[in-house]
Design a protein around this motif. Sequence first.
Motif, mmCIF file in Angstrom:
data_model
loop_
_atom_site.group_PDB
_atom_site.id
_atom_site.type_symbol
_atom_site.label_atom_id
_atom_site.label_comp_id
_atom_site.label_asym_id
_atom_site.label_seq_id
_atom_site.Cartn_x
_atom_site.Cartn_y
_atom_site.Cartn_z
ATOM 1 N N CYS A 93 0.823 -1.186 -0.178
ATOM 2 C CA CYS A 93 -0.001 -0.485 0.127
ATOM 3 C C CYS A 93 0.424 1.395 -0.047
ATOM 4 O O CYS A 93 2.221 1.297 0.630
ATOM 5 C CB CYS A 93 -0.757 0.554 0.987
ATOM 6 S SG CYS A 93 -1.871 -1.388 0.910
ATOM 7 N N GLU A 94 0.288 2.286 -0.483
ATOM 8 C CA GLU A 94 0.690 3.710 -0.989
ATOM 9 C C GLU A 94 0.123 4.826 -0.140
ATOM 10 O O GLU A 94 -0.766 5.270 -0.983
ATOM 11 C CB GLU A 94 1.653 3.799 -1.964
ATOM 12 C CG GLU A 94 2.910 5.198 -2.479
ATOM 13 C CD GLU A 94 3.260 4.844 -3.488
ATOM 14 O OE1 GLU A 94 3.400 6.206 -3.932
ATOM 15 O OE2 GLU A 94 2.615 4.518 -4.717
ATOM 16 N N VAL A 95 0.411 5.101 0.528
ATOM 17 C CA VAL A 95 -0.301 7.150 1.090
ATOM 18 C C VAL A 95 0.562 7.791 0.689
ATOM 19 O O VAL A 95 1.984 8.382 0.076
ATOM 20 C CB VAL A 95 -0.375 7.254 2.690
ATOM 21 C CG1 VAL A 95 -0.751 8.109 3.180
ATOM 22 C CG2 VAL A 95 -0.461 6.174 2.980
ATOM 23 N N ARG A 96 0.240 8.698 -0.428
ATOM 24 C CA ARG A 96 0.066 10.244 -0.972
ATOM 25 C C ARG A 96 -0.382 11.457 -0.509
ATOM 26 O O ARG A 96 -1.383 11.272 -0.399
ATOM 27 C CB ARG A 96 0.073 10.581 -2.600
ATOM 28 C CG ARG A 96 0.639 9.296 -3.317
ATOM 29 C CD ARG A 96 0.619 9.641 -4.205
ATOM 30 N NE ARG A 96 0.689 11.125 -5.272
ATOM 31 C CZ ARG A 96 2.483 11.286 -5.419
ATOM 32 N NH1 ARG A 96 3.112 10.480 -5.276
ATOM 33 N NH2 ARG A 96 1.919 12.024 -5.681
ATOM 34 N N THR A 99 1.576 10.669 12.153
ATOM 35 C CA THR A 99 2.015 9.094 12.688
ATOM 36 C C THR A 99 0.866 9.143 11.410
ATOM 37 O O THR A 99 -0.132 9.153 11.365
ATOM 38 C CB THR A 99 1.297 9.816 14.146
ATOM 39 O OG1 THR A 99 -0.203 10.109 14.297
ATOM 40 C CG2 THR A 99 2.273 10.684 14.337
ATOM 41 N N GLY A 100 1.272 7.211 11.573
ATOM 42 C CA GLY A 100 0.039 6.605 10.975
ATOM 43 C C GLY A 100 -0.327 4.988 11.701
ATOM 44 O O GLY A 100 0.024 5.134 12.632
ATOM 45 N N ARG A 104 3.506 2.779 9.800
ATOM 46 C CA ARG A 104 4.274 3.944 8.765
ATOM 47 C C ARG A 104 3.774 5.495 8.618
ATOM 48 O O ARG A 104 2.219 4.664 8.542
ATOM 49 C CB ARG A 104 4.710 3.349 7.934
ATOM 50 C CG ARG A 104 5.613 1.851 8.321
ATOM 51 C CD ARG A 104 6.642 1.076 7.392
ATOM 52 N NE ARG A 104 7.111 1.555 6.036
ATOM 53 C CZ ARG A 104 8.240 2.411 5.845
ATOM 54 N NH1 ARG A 104 8.735 2.081 6.588
ATOM 55 N NH2 ARG A 104 8.383 2.957 4.914
ATOM 56 N N THR A 105 3.957 6.280 7.972
ATOM 57 C CA THR A 105 2.798 7.220 7.485
ATOM 58 C C THR A 105 3.184 6.892 6.118
ATOM 59 O O THR A 105 2.210 8.066 5.360
ATOM 60 C CB THR A 105 3.370 8.216 7.869
ATOM 61 O OG1 THR A 105 4.455 8.693 7.100
ATOM 62 C CG2 THR A 105 2.907 8.547 9.131
ATOM 63 N N ASP A 106 3.646 5.869 5.512
ATOM 64 C CA ASP A 106 4.342 6.444 3.276
ATOM 65 C C ASP A 106 3.795 4.870 3.337
ATOM 66 O O ASP A 106 3.008 5.596 2.161
ATOM 67 C CB ASP A 106 5.317 6.765 3.550
ATOM 68 C CG ASP A 106 5.933 6.288 4.667
ATOM 69 O OD1 ASP A 106 6.293 5.316 4.715
ATOM 70 O OD2 ASP A 106 7.679 6.300 3.804
ATOM 71 N N VAL A 148 -5.843 2.665 5.737
ATOM 72 C CA VAL A 148 -4.645 3.847 7.248
ATOM 73 C C VAL A 148 -5.686 5.022 7.936
ATOM 74 O O VAL A 148 -6.146 5.684 7.438
ATOM 75 C CB VAL A 148 -4.088 4.113 5.909
ATOM 76 C CG1 VAL A 148 -3.961 4.950 4.749
ATOM 77 C CG2 VAL A 148 -2.323 4.723 7.278
ATOM 78 N N THR A 149 -5.194 5.458 8.598
ATOM 79 C CA THR A 149 -5.103 6.979 9.634
ATOM 80 C C THR A 149 -4.288 7.941 9.477
ATOM 81 O O THR A 149 -3.498 6.933 10.470
ATOM 82 C CB THR A 149 -6.119 7.078 10.765
ATOM 83 O OG1 THR A 149 -7.858 6.139 10.819
ATOM 84 C CG2 THR A 149 -6.932 8.332 11.595
#
Length: 475
Positions: free
Chosen positions: A405-408, A417-418, A435-437, A453-454
């Motif tokens: 998974c990837e967060v932008r 924070t994740g 993780r946050t990314d 994710v939050t």
Amino acid sequence: MSTVLLGALVACGAPEEVSPTPEPMGRAQQALEPSDPLFNSQRWHYELIRAPQAWNLTQGFRTTSIAVLDSGQTQHPDLINKWLEGYDFVEGRFNTTDVGTYHHGTHVAGTLAASANNGLGGVGVCPGCLLVPVRIAQAGGSISAGAPGANDPLTTVMARGIYYAAGYAVNDGAGNVVQASARASVINISLGNLPAPCPADLQAAVNAAVAAGVPVVVAAGNRDSAMPTSNFANYLWGACQNVISVAAVNEKSDYESYSAQGPGVTIGAPGGDEYRTSPYAKTGEAGFGALIGCTDPEETRGIGTHGVVSSWTTSQGVHCYRHWAGTSMAAPHVAGTIGLMRTRNPSLTPAQIKTVLTSTGRWVIPCTGPVCPPKTLDAHAAVSASLFDITLSCRSVQGGGGFNCEVRKTGGLAPFTGAWTAVEPSRILPMDLTRTDTARGVCTPGTDTTASVTITDALGRAQTRSSTFRCFPIQ
């Protein structure tokens, strides 16, 4: 006592907002330069705060208004369609015309919100914003004898103006109760070169404005014959709480030597120099610089060409432009930036705005201490951080049984924070749960699964996203 309620605010033909796509973190920071003929003269102070990059995110909008607590308004052509209804607490009237010959408020207003791309002069920090004129004094902070406002200290007249701009009903000192039909988005006060302490009525007004959600931006003060010290703690605004105080700095993020300075100053912004004709030279003078496009027979000063360039009206009523220097010129760079921030996110609180400004500010040349000036305003970073959003994409890895998974992130204020979850029997790997990314996980081959994710930023703004995908069979 009569009661006078001001009519509805009138949006007087302000330019439409430029609405670019919000900037993802890490994207090239493009600059948007206006076509105004004097922008090159303004370039040094706007590039210092990275305003052209901020304008690529927004140029403001007519729903955002900045209250100018100053000497009143003139009908300068770069500001003619900017003024909403206001009030004159000096004379006790609705007419907010600056009747003096020293049009301090016109210069401040131009830096706040002069129109962009109109073929005239320069541009303001928030060119799409509107202005609320609140006349609290003649330029320099004086009040003529005989005027209703002359019966009270300047700080009391300031307090009335703050209450008014923040949307409260207030006695104008002349027997009328006045109330604006809408509160301003931000207040700018480039007056108050007075000694401490902070009077109780002024502090109460500031607190009330902040409680109503209206940040109060103030000029830190200039060292001069009346205030020979540079210690900010000895100035009026150094003794008041809950304000966003602005010192004047140069291109190296050093204090201009005329500026009040020391602990308690919130942020630095370009203030210019009265006599300077080239960058970096420090003569330590606040005041008039060179006129642009006009002359004034009453002027005996004005050689500097490295001040803040903004709108001006001469003692004969001729509209033009000029260089000017002082913390009065620094403050509207910050208030205008807040106008941009609130255009993008009107729900930002004064406390959040102050945190964003101080967290995103920068030293052009890193300060090694032991005593450092305040960070210099970074308009682009502040406006970018005013919004926070994320996107999430997840996909099964080739070979099956796992996923990535990837967060932008768009905007937001670090640190982040994740917190990750996945619908059982799928799961996130333990080392990736915060993780946050990116995050990795395992899933049941041949089934649909969902990961969530939050992400929470430093202002406590939480964004939650989920992604559903097919887990590839193991090959």
